[in-house]
Design an enzyme around this catalytic site. Structure first.
Site, PDB file in Angstrom:
ATOM      1  N   CYS C  86       3.962  -8.311   4.643  1.00 18.45           N
ATOM      2  CA  CYS C  86       4.929  -7.912   5.677  1.00 18.45           C
ATOM      3  C   CYS C  86       5.175  -9.075   6.638  1.00 18.45           C
ATOM      4  O   CYS C  86       5.728 -10.088   6.235  1.00 18.45           O
ATOM      5  CB  CYS C  86       4.422  -6.656   6.376  1.00 18.45           C
ATOM      6  SG  CYS C  86       5.707  -5.765   7.254  1.00 18.45           S
ATOM      7  N   HIS C 203       2.827  -2.494   1.839  1.00 21.38           N
ATOM      8  CA  HIS C 203       1.476  -2.523   2.392  1.00 21.38           C
ATOM      9  C   HIS C 203       0.453  -1.914   1.443  1.00 21.38           C
ATOM     10  O   HIS C 203       0.110  -0.727   1.580  1.00 21.38           O
ATOM     11  CB  HIS C 203       1.444  -1.752   3.708  1.00 21.38           C
ATOM     12  CG  HIS C 203       2.180  -2.443   4.811  1.00 21.38           C
ATOM     13  ND1 HIS C 203       1.686  -3.550   5.451  1.00 21.38           N
ATOM     14  CD2 HIS C 203       3.377  -2.190   5.380  1.00 21.38           C
ATOM     15  CE1 HIS C 203       2.548  -3.956   6.363  1.00 21.38           C
ATOM     16  NE2 HIS C 203       3.591  -3.152   6.342  1.00 21.38           N
ATOM     17  N   GLU C 205      -2.570  -2.364   1.656  1.00 26.37           N
ATOM     18  CA  GLU C 205      -3.747  -2.019   2.479  1.00 26.37           C
ATOM     19  C   GLU C 205      -3.622  -0.633   3.100  1.00 26.37           C
ATOM     20  O   GLU C 205      -4.610  -0.111   3.627  1.00 26.37           O
ATOM     21  CB  GLU C 205      -3.982  -3.106   3.546  1.00 26.37           C
ATOM     22  CG  GLU C 205      -3.059  -3.079   4.753  1.00 26.37           C
ATOM     23  CD  GLU C 205      -1.690  -3.750   4.544  1.00 26.37           C
ATOM     24  OE1 GLU C 205      -1.232  -3.835   3.378  1.00 26.37           O
ATOM     25  OE2 GLU C 205      -1.067  -4.155   5.555  1.00 26.37           O
TER      26      GLU C 205
END
Ligand SMILES: Nc1ncnc2c1ncn2[C@@H]1O[C@H](COP(=O)(O)OP(=O)(O)O)[C@@H](O)[C@H]1O
Lengths: 580, 79, 229, 79
Positions: C86, C203, C205
């Site tokens: 990002c 993302h 994560e």
């Protein structure tokens, strides 16, 4: 007004411009024992505005239940605090930014979000969830589209940049908000229960420290504006709009939390509405001390700023603190690291007076308690809302089929999906979002535990309009149910009381009724009020909004293995309806 | 016809972007910068050849969309 | 296995990054402040998401000029695995470690939602736990994820197998309708020529825990560990 | 001294903001607009009086920070 012209004659017009009525000005003269100078008049004006003094609402707010075993701090501080077990606390509050958002939807909403987050992190909590309660005019009103998109972008712009997930909220449309939208923002933070920070100043001789952004001529008189009714000219009052700087606030958050991990802070308060004035008076008043402020030491963004402007500026992203003596350098090092301004701008005294110094001269000298605590309090006349007629369902003929009716309902702006809104909010940052927007309440995990915090905002204004007492109860009950529906035990609420002009008895009656209803529901459900905000004079051209006491509820899920979500999990499930 | 529109923040309005850019320039060793303000620059390709009419129209565009007159000023050049 | 997370002012997904790296490597990553000039020796460096410098001027522009980025560039040259997610992706392009630029989403709106992604190349140190053609589900949360590069660069990226992830739908269809943000050729993630630097908008994560609603992101971090060990 | 910097997207680089503004203008009934490009306008307050030196310095600022030369062009005016 030149920098040190403290002798501007105080004319009746000037007093009126400052929003003080004759009675109030008489009280000013009594308190001062002399005519105030312009700086002092400005200070009275903002301190006694409805927004800061709660003069119309105080009497009724006091009746709300605020206690439970798990309440650590009820109303009266920057935010409420509840115990959520394991030595942890949830810190939360909701606040309105209605008028600024109508004038400039992006910045108004953004700075509203910034303000409520500061309220929460001033208490020592890291914000972990944001919510918002929004009311707009009719969907096809010419202004609605612009206001809605601006507000949503503003909320996202600030919250996303701060890295706090926006996990819920509510949105309604109704003609009564055509000229006066409501933007209520709520933040929930997480703190150690034994490391909560308060605003009461203490320690004569301790330094008063300013941190954050520099002060500019932003929003001077914003607080008075927020308490004045709108009319068609008010779009001309535009330059008072403040621009938010979420990047600076993110730095301020990290710097404050870093400082809070040490024991250098005695007291801290964010500079919100009425900036330096209300923060310094509140801190001094709560601590029973006096303050000497050296206004020429305040970091300034523009040249030629006057004491008047410095005291009344509503520049964002600023905090006022009292430090332990001798900690200045160590504290400054933290703010230097985060590249923020840090200035010692005064000292605590034992005079119980606020003395404003400007390059050595006295620019103002006021007693603290009469301004802060003994502000006017009104018992405004009120009349109850007449009972509505009962409608006999048999008397209504079904004009359309059930399917048609269902389609109409689903397509109505009030029930349509809000995905367009919450997809513009980062609702996942921090990696702890367990229940996303679109359900009953949002849920975030408490980092590193198997515990969750659920939060929701609720109100159905047309119920409150029809019957303020029942409507107030219903709003609390709905918040309670939305929390329960995720598997949470509801613990406490914050409220945001949005009403019209309290000088009209019918409207004051709505306020009184809603307080009564909210209070009754809170007692019945053991769901106390720990913080809140009042926004009055929400009307345009004499027409008030629907009474809108927005309720923000918070609960805890002790084991996230047992939380519930709204989606139907299997296609052969049985649907069961429970309740009355 | 071409119109060039500059949209800048009104005097006294906080410019977070300008502030951050200023700071970054200092970080890069540019010490001689006293202030930075960031605005928008919008170029429009227009039909027609009547300058007065174009100017009036672009002005309307600014008021209605291109500038946020609550906090921004604008200026128009035709070319 | 050691990893580092770079922290710039305004970054806000560092804890999400730390959690994912810790889960995959078994050790907590070292956090390195942007003002540092040296990096500890690690196998993996992650530049996390957020709003470095408020996304002012251009996303990632100011962070890319931070002192620490010189050290990151050196490590990139030395072949250390570097993952930019990002804002991290934006920073890596601004720093010239990856080609192209990330512009405002075509909708001009911030987009936070889950999206499907097609794994275009599973033969990289970032994707070895996937199969080419797999499609996975990660969230996105960005305002400026609209990948741009000139057509020559795009052809090269594709020709060299350096397009790693593309936006697609639940059936793996990659087309304009499944292009979430206007990116050229639906590109969601690319690697550098040497194959040790990945930049991606989505993302992973935020998809490593069943409580996130999915764990598709785990294999990306597992791939890094696999490749480095 | 003042420097005015215009940062504009290179030809051929898609401009999502310009496109959206164009679309919005059409929606407002401005039909005579053929194209819209949006760029940045940065004003710098500089120390010193040496124009040539200032210009060189601002050029360096553009190359290093103010513009992303992969996608943007810039131009500098001194005043
Ligand atoms: N302004 C908003 N911000 C974030 N989420 C919102 C907002 N408005 C609505 N939502 C989400 O959309 C869902 C439906 O909203 P709404 O119909 O207004 O509320 P309710 O279901 O409480 O009547 C809720 O889950 C809520 O969290």
């Amino acid at each position: 007004m030149s920098a040190n012209d403290f002798n501007t004659p105080i004319t009746p017009e000037l007093v009126k411009e400052h929003g003080l009525n004759e009675e109030e000005y008489k009280l000013v003269l009594e308190i001062m024992g002399r005519e105030p100078n312009i700086n002092e008049l400005g200070i009275f004006s903002v301190m006694w505005s409805e927004h800061c003094s709660y003069k119309s609402s105080k009497k009724w707010l006091k009746t709300l239940p605020t206690k439970a075993d798990w309440v650590i701090q009820g109303p009266g501080e920057n935010a409420g605090v509840i115990d959520i077990g394991d030595g942890q606390a949830a810190v939360f509050k909701m606040e309105s930014h209605n008028h600024p958002s109508f004038i400039e939807p992006y910045q108004g909403a953004a700075t509203g979000v910034g303000g409520i987050m500061r309220d929460v992190f001033t208490m020592g909590a890291r914000p972990i969830a944001n919510l918002n309660a929004l009311r707009f005019g009719e969907a096809d009103h010419p202004k609605t589209r612009h206001l809605l998109s601006g507000v949503v972008e503003g909320i996202g712009g600030y919250g996303n940049c701060m890295g706090v997930p926006t996990i819920g909220g509510e949105t309604n449309f109704h003609a009564s908000y055509n000229g006066n939208i409501l933007v209520n923002a709520m933040t929930v933070g997480l703190a150690d229960a034994d490391n909560i920070f308060y605003s009461a100043a203490a320690g004569i001789g301790n330094p008063v420290v300013y941190v954050g952004s520099k002060t500019g001529r932003d929003g001077i008189h914003g607080a008075t504006m927020a308490s004045a009714e709108f009319d068609d000219d008010s779009e001309e009052k535009r330059p008072t709009v403040q621009v938010g700087d979420p990047f600076t606030e993110k730095l301020l958050l990290e710097a404050c939390l870093e400082l809070m991990a040490t024991d250098m802070i005695v007291a801290i308060q964010d500079m919100g509405a009425a900036g330096l004035t209300s923060s310094s008076f509140e801190m001094a008043s709560k601590g029973g001390v006096g303050v000497e402020l050296w206004l020429d030491k305040v970091p300034m963004r523009e040249e030629g700023m006057t004491p008047y402007e410095l005291m009344l500026s509503e520049s964002q992203e600023r905090m006022l603190m009292v430090l332990r003596p001798g900690c200045e350098d160590a504290a400054k090092a933290i703010f230097d690291k985060w590249e923020l301004d840090f200035a010692v701008i005064g000292i605590l005294t034992d005079t119980k007076r606020m003395v404003l110094k400007w390059h050595g001269d006295v620019a103002g000298d006021l007693p603290i308690d009469p301004l802060a605590e003994a502000s006017p309090e009104y018992d405004r006349p009120w009349e109850p809302t007449p009972k509505q007629d009962r409608i006999d369902p048999e008397s209504i003929s079904a004009k359309v089929s059930h399917v048609e009716a269902l389609k109409t309902l689903i397509a109505s702006p009030d029930l349509a999906s809000r995905r367009w809104i919450w997809e513009q909010y980062d609702h996942l940052v921090m990696g702890n979002t367990i229940v996303r927007p679109g359900g009953d309440a949002g849920v975030v995990r408490v980092q590193g535990t198997n515990k969750g915090i659920a939060a929701t905002t609720d109100c159905t204004p047309r119920y409150v309009m029809a019957d303020p007492v029942e409507g107030g109860k219903q709003a609390v009950a709905e918040a309670y149910r939305n929390l329960v529906a995720t598997g949470a035990k509801p613990l406490a609420i914050t409220d945001n009381m949005n009403f019209g002009n309290p000088e009209r008895p019918r409207i004051m009656g709505q306020f009184v009724g809603a307080c009564q209803g909210i209070g009754e529901a809170c007692i019945a459900l053991e769901f106390p009020v720990v913080s809140g905000n009042v926004s009055l004079y929400n009307e345009t051209n004499g027409v008030g909004i629907m009474p809108t006491p927005a309720i923000g509820g918070v609960g805890v899920i002790s084991d996230l293995g047992h939380h519930a979500t709204i989606g139907i999990k299997r296609d052969d499930s049985a649907l069961i309806m429970i309740g009355a | 016809m071409k119109a060039r529109v500059h949209v800048t923040l009104k005097n006294g309005v906080l410019d977070p972007q300008g502030k951050a850019v200023h700071h970054a320039l200092q970080g890069l060793g540019f010490d001689g910068v006293n202030d930075v303000r960031q605005g928008k620059f919008i170029e429009l390709e227009l039909d027609g050849t009547d300058a007065a009419k174009a100017e009036a129209e672009v002005k309307e565009m600014c008021e209605k969309l291109l500038a946020n007159t609550v906090i921004e000023d604008y200026s128009i050049e035709l070319a | 296995m050691k990893s580092a997370v770079i922290l710039f002012p305004g970054i806000n997904r560092e804890n999400d990054a730390i959690a994912a790296l810790e889960q995959a490597t078994g050790t907590k990553p070292v956090v390195v402040w942007h003002g540092e000039t040296e990096l500890p020796k690690t196998d993996i460096i992650m530049v996390p998401g957020g709003f470095s410098y408020g996304d002012y001027l251009r996303c990632g522009a100011m962070a890319a000029k931070s002192p620490i980025m010189r050290a990151v560039a050196e490590r990139a040259k030395a072949g250390v695995t570097i993952l930019g997610v990002c804002n991290g992706f934006q920073i890596l392009t601004e720093a010239g470690l990856l080609p192209g630029a990330l512009m405002r989403n075509a909708s001009l709106k911030f987009i936070c939602k889950n999206t499907h992604l097609k794994i275009e190349n599973a033969d990289t140190r970032f994707t070895n736990q996937y199969k080419a053609g797999d499609f996975v589900d990660y969230p996105v949360a960005h305002h400026d994820g609209n990948f741009f590069a000139d057509s020559e660069t795009l052809d090269r990226l594709e020709g060299e197998g350096r397009v790693i992830l593309r936006y697609c739908d639940a059936n793996g269809v990659v087309d304009p309708a499944t292009n979430l943000n206007g990116s050229q050729r639906n590109i969601a993630g690319i690697i550098n020529e040497a194959g040790n630097v990945l930049g991606m908008m989505p993302h992973p994560e935020n998809a490593i825990d069943p409580l996130h609603g999915g764990t598709d992101g785990r294999n990306l971090f597992k791939s890094l560990v696999e490749a480095a060990s």
